[in-house]
Write a protein that holds these residues in place. Structure first.
Motif: not given
Lengths: 154, 154
Positions: A55-80
């Motif tokens: 889902e984070a990869l899809k959001r990144t491709i779709d929005t042009g802004e980087a999304w990640y999955w935080s391993r420590s917090r176990q949640e989506f993480w929009k950088k910034g």
């Protein structure tokens, strides 16, 4: 390590198509993640390594802004999202095995990426001295910002 | 994800020392691995992402040539052992969390890194067209070498 695919992307097909073809068939690891290397679009400097789920990869491709999955917090993480250090994606690449992502980004806000205040998270080099001692030595002259100003005293 | 340390390196101490200190305290994942981003020392291009266990990281620091742990073959892998594409390490860095490595290398032999013949493993960009279709498009004009010449017809 069990590798998984995601319904968000094409099912992984034959090796030749994955390695040299035109179809995006990313491989996620047993935790459902793929490693993403982030470099500065202008300087080429490696800024960070993050992890994305499908889902984070899809959001990144779709929005042009980087999304990640935080391993420590176990949640989506929009950088910034908190820091303003949004990563505007200038180019996305994948590798021969399609088990890694490379993002070339322009960093918004104060232009830094690292949560301890430096431009790049890789602000220390590993040096082995002649006596065998291994030491980390800073490569950046100073911090871009004081993390307390953004994250408080946590 | 359980994180582990290795007797080959210092035990991980307090967060502040890990994030900003001078002591190398790498964090290995539940498979005992740490991700290593490899860039070309001259051009800055990302060439590959590999994985190291503690012993591979130690060998890389000690010898100045890149060693990895092959996840698919489950064995040590000195890059270039078969292909001659040895990676002479010009600089090693680690990041704030010390859970990733960045190697700046000069590639020996034919100068390529990718096993399918290209200079970089990241020889395809991910492009989303206006109609929503996602496609991989090559960024390198052609192969540096024919993999059959090195690896045979496997």
């Amino acid at each position: 390590m069990t590798m998984t695919t995601s319904p968000l992307f094409a099912k992984r097909g034959d090796k030749s198509e994955i390695e040299t073809g035109t179809s995006l068939q990313p491989k996620f690891d047993s935790d459902g993640l793929i490693a993403a290397v982030v470099t500065d679009f202008e300087t080429g400097e490696v800024l960070m390594v993050g992890y994305m789920n499908a889902e984070a990869l899809k959001r990144t491709i779709d929005t042009g802004e980087a999304w990640y999955w935080s391993r420590s917090r176990q949640e989506f993480w929009k950088k910034g999202g908190t820091s303003g250090q949004v990563q505007k994606v200038q180019e996305i690449r994948t590798d021969c095995d399609q088990d890694a992502i490379w993002l070339k980004v322009s960093v918004k806000g104060n232009g830094a990426t690292c949560h301890v205040g430096f431009r790049s998270c890789f602000f220390r080099k590993i040096v082995k001295h002649e006596d065998g001692r291994v030491e980390l030595i800073r490569t950046e002259a100073g911090r871009v910002y004081d993390p307390k100003d953004i994250y408080g005293n946590k």
